[in-house]
Write a protein that holds these residues in place. Sequence first.
Motif, short mmCIF file in Angstrom:
data_model
loop_
_atom_site.label_atom_id
_atom_site.label_comp_id
_atom_site.label_asym_id
_atom_site.label_seq_id
_atom_site.Cartn_x
_atom_site.Cartn_y
_atom_site.Cartn_z
N PHE A 106 -35.00 23.51 -34.46
CA PHE A 106 -34.41 24.81 -34.11
C PHE A 106 -34.50 25.76 -35.30
CE2 PHE A 106 -31.39 24.15 -30.29
CZ PHE A 106 -32.34 23.40 -29.66
N VAL A 107 -34.14 25.24 -36.47
CA VAL A 107 -34.18 26.09 -37.66
C VAL A 107 -35.61 26.57 -37.91
CG1 VAL A 107 -33.84 26.13 -40.15
CG2 VAL A 107 -32.18 25.00 -38.69
N PHE A 108 -36.54 25.62 -37.82
CA PHE A 108 -37.95 25.97 -38.02
C PHE A 108 -38.38 27.06 -37.02
CE2 PHE A 108 -42.45 25.37 -37.19
CZ PHE A 108 -42.98 25.25 -38.46
N SER A 109 -37.90 26.93 -35.77
CA SER A 109 -38.30 27.89 -34.75
C SER A 109 -37.85 29.30 -35.09
CB SER A 109 -37.69 27.51 -33.40
OG SER A 109 -37.95 26.18 -33.12
N LEU A 110 -36.72 29.41 -35.80
CA LEU A 110 -36.24 30.74 -36.20
C LEU A 110 -37.36 31.49 -36.91
CD1 LEU A 110 -32.70 30.06 -37.65
CD2 LEU A 110 -33.28 31.12 -35.48
N GLY A 111 -38.06 30.77 -37.78
CA GLY A 111 -39.17 31.42 -38.49
C GLY A 111 -40.41 31.52 -37.62
N TYR A 112 -40.71 30.43 -36.93
CA TYR A 112 -41.99 30.38 -36.22
C TYR A 112 -42.02 31.36 -35.05
CZ TYR A 112 -46.22 28.29 -34.29
OH TYR A 112 -47.48 28.09 -33.84
N MET A 113 -40.88 31.50 -34.38
CA MET A 113 -40.86 32.33 -33.17
C MET A 113 -40.34 33.73 -33.46
SD MET A 113 -42.09 30.29 -30.99
CE MET A 113 -41.80 31.00 -29.37
N ALA A 114 -40.15 34.07 -34.73
CA ALA A 114 -39.46 35.31 -35.07
C ALA A 114 -40.09 36.53 -34.42
CB ALA A 114 -39.44 35.49 -36.59
N GLU A 115 -41.40 36.51 -34.24
CA GLU A 115 -42.05 37.70 -33.73
C GLU A 115 -42.26 37.65 -32.22
OE1 GLU A 115 -45.54 37.94 -36.10
OE2 GLU A 115 -44.32 37.97 -37.91
N ASP A 116 -41.79 36.58 -31.58
CA ASP A 116 -42.01 36.47 -30.15
C ASP A 116 -41.00 37.32 -29.39
OD1 ASP A 116 -43.66 34.20 -28.39
OD2 ASP A 116 -41.99 35.16 -27.35
N SER A 117 -41.46 38.01 -28.37
CA SER A 117 -40.54 38.91 -27.67
C SER A 117 -39.60 38.13 -26.75
CB SER A 117 -41.34 39.93 -26.85
OG SER A 117 -42.20 39.24 -25.97
N ASN A 118 -39.93 36.89 -26.45
CA ASN A 118 -39.05 36.11 -25.59
C ASN A 118 -38.25 35.08 -26.38
OD1 ASN A 118 -39.69 37.29 -23.09
ND2 ASN A 118 -41.64 36.20 -23.13
N PHE A 119 -37.90 35.47 -27.58
CA PHE A 119 -37.14 34.62 -28.50
C PHE A 119 -35.89 34.03 -27.83
CE2 PHE A 119 -34.14 34.32 -32.07
CZ PHE A 119 -34.91 33.67 -33.00
N THR A 120 -35.15 34.86 -27.10
CA THR A 120 -33.90 34.43 -26.47
C THR A 120 -34.16 33.34 -25.44
OG1 THR A 120 -33.25 36.71 -26.70
CG2 THR A 120 -31.83 35.33 -25.41
N ARG A 121 -35.14 33.58 -24.61
CA ARG A 121 -35.48 32.61 -23.59
C ARG A 121 -35.88 31.28 -24.22
NH1 ARG A 121 -40.20 32.05 -20.26
NH2 ARG A 121 -41.23 33.68 -21.41
N PHE A 122 -36.62 31.38 -25.32
CA PHE A 122 -37.08 30.19 -26.01
C PHE A 122 -35.90 29.30 -26.41
CE2 PHE A 122 -38.38 27.95 -29.87
CZ PHE A 122 -39.51 27.32 -29.42
N PHE A 123 -34.88 29.92 -26.99
CA PHE A 123 -33.75 29.10 -27.43
C PHE A 123 -32.94 28.56 -26.27
CE2 PHE A 123 -34.73 30.60 -31.62
CZ PHE A 123 -34.47 29.48 -32.34
N CYS A 124 -32.94 29.31 -25.17
CA CYS A 124 -32.28 28.80 -23.97
C CYS A 124 -32.95 27.50 -23.53
CB CYS A 124 -32.36 29.84 -22.88
SG CYS A 124 -31.76 29.27 -21.30
N PHE A 125 -34.27 27.51 -23.44
CA PHE A 125 -34.99 26.32 -22.98
C PHE A 125 -34.85 25.18 -23.97
CE2 PHE A 125 -38.22 29.10 -20.50
CZ PHE A 125 -37.25 29.35 -19.57
N MET A 126 -34.92 25.52 -25.27
CA MET A 126 -34.83 24.47 -26.26
C MET A 126 -33.48 23.77 -26.17
SD MET A 126 -37.63 24.23 -28.12
CE MET A 126 -37.67 24.05 -29.87
#
Lengths: 691, 103
Positions: A106-126
């Motif tokens: 999850f922490v890593f994703s903060l950096g990796y997905m930072a520029e993704d426009s569906n960031f919120t959805r990503f964390f919901c699924f994770m």
Amino acid sequence: MEWIINHIWVIPGLPLMAAGAIALMKREQRTLAASLALGGILLAFIGSVLAFWPTMAGSGHDAVWRHYQNHVWFQFGNYPLSIGWVLDPLAGCMLVMVTLVSGLIFVFSLGYMAEDSNFTRFFCFMSLFAAAMLGIVVANSLLLLFICWELVGLASYLLIGFWFHKPSAAEAARKAFLTTRIGDLGFLLGMVWLYARTGTLLFYDGGQGCLEAGALEGLVARATLGGLTLATCISLLIFCGAIGKSGQVPLHVWLPDAMEGPTPVSALIHAATMVAAGVFLMARIYPLLDADPAGVAGWSPAMVVVAWTGAITALMAAAIAVAQTDIKRILAYSTISQLGYMMMALGVGGYAAGMFHLLTHAFFKALLFLGAGSVIHGCHHEQDIRRLGGLRRHMPVTFATYAIGMMALAGVPLLFSGFWSKDEILHEAMAWPISRGPFFLGLAGAFLTAFYMTRQMVYVFAGDYRGQKQKLNHSDSSKGRRPNKLPHESPAVMTVPLIILAVGAVGLGFINTPFWPGFHRYLTGHEGEGVSTGTLGLMIVSGLIVGAGLGLGWVLYGRKPGRVLAATDPLEVIQPQGFRWLGQRLYWDEVYQRTVIAWTLAMGRVCDWIERNLWENAVAAVSQLTLGFSWASRLLDEYGINLGFDRVCDKIRLGGRRVSAMQNGQVQHYLRSLALALAALFLLLAWGGWR
Amino acid sequence: MNPLTQCLLVSGALFGIGLAAILVRRNAIMALLGLELMLNAGSLNFIAFWRFRPDAEPMGGVVFVLFALAIAAAEAAVGLALIVAIYRHFHSTNLDEMDRLKG
């Protein structure tokens, strides 16, 4: 601490609630979503650690400490359907591992997905994914486990297809879902059969559960087709589910394609959660798997099937990985291979060894995937190892941690966790009384593992950077970014999880060495075998084999790392035919395309033909018939009934008109009629007409 | 020709005259007069049949006729009042013009 034992459901519940809350948020609330997801998993981690202590303290006295709570979910007639939660060493260590690795991802994703426009959805699924996996771990009922199992499947579908606008990602998500579903069908059938025979799906229920002695005796006493016991048949059916989920041959084809998802997803799927679920399931139903009428451990036919499936998978996937060029695909095949080792361990009776490898693998594979994510992030989404290279200078932290993960996976002796766990598995396989086959397959797999990881390391981190600079420069100038697009090191939010995982990848090995088999005692309640001459000999042999793999890799690739993009793979020069076969993944997909998929398509076409020519005509005939009836009915109505009716109406109206014409308002006219009638009456009477 | 027949002939003639008056006269008053004639023809029949029956009782026919006369008077009053009302409405007593009540 007592509280968490009695409320173990809180651990999967927290990420689930986080997922639910994030699902309600708006796309812009990125910080809130991320903090909720992280908070959920952090609290779950704390809860897991608290729950881990009692399992640690309670086990090791020749009996497994276990605490469970069951509730009746619903009841039909006399058959209650119960679900429940269990906390035992198996669940305890998995909880800690899943929450820790998920949290780091999850922490890593903060950096990796930072520029993704569906960031919120990503964390919901994770969060959903983590919750479902934790649910599998603490489930005390096969039904509850199956529900969470399918939730994991759903979440993986959503995450693999996260970039669904890419057709390949959507395709991969569908493939993963359908392939695992095939296995799940077997799982479901096994579950239904088990319920039909034992009347319970609870694992542990004070002697009544399906994994406890009473039910098992009933299951092994009954023989079904081919002389297999009922327990064997049911375990094999449930194993089908594990084959699908854990990517064993022949249902492994979805796993490499699942690399289309974002890299943290790959890490989560391949390290901590989804694929581990299959192995965990087999470990959970181990008493059922191992049940044998003669009461001898390790002799059940189901175990033999599991062992051979695992061994074949381990070798085949390792061989395919040798010829892959996508950095993530290589790791995917190595995952399949390692899962094969775990299955093999369970099959040959090495319950603790399989779980131990599951835990160590979770750490170093998460590390490798996140490292690959860091590489991909740093190299502007380039995944082809032929276009990478020389990253050792550009990304020192990633290089160091990746090297640790690579050595753990390859099984470099004495220091790295992968060595200890793999060695344990090989040791168990060697001691298997039925066949030495899995042992030799495992040794060959270990050799190949060391070889392909060396190849990958050299390609990615040694030599010169082979990315296409001129093409990138062209697009850069318009966007006004840095003109020189050399690879760059990832931010701390991504490297810190790598470092933590690297520590785990090294240190976790020491919880279960032959010199101090603590994990074995923790999990099974019995002392491990300890050091013997056989153990030491095997350690030396496997060390030599790993060394040979590394050495061969170095000889072929490391001495003069590729400087140019177009260079042919050295292995291809030596063995072009074999390399092409492996590069095409042994044509599994093509075979499926030609057989199962082609048959399904043909059947679909037949159905379509029948539908079009048979059913459609039948339906058309019925519809025409109905139409004809309607026409006849209408004609009858309009020209029969209505017309007759209209005629009568017309006549009556005409008659009415005539009669009303008599009433013309002229009094004398009426009187005339009266007079005439009177005269007529008079004449009638006068002539005596009515006498 | 016995006396009864003679009486009946007279009353028949009277009835015929009244009927003819009703049927042919356009004036409503004349038609009403014809009506009275027909009524009287009926009364005359009552008297004649009473007078020449074999076992004559004292008063039957006469009372009958007295009642008929009283009713005729009332009827004439109502009829004349109607004709006055009609005349006020149509300014005419011509029966041919009064044909509003038709189908």
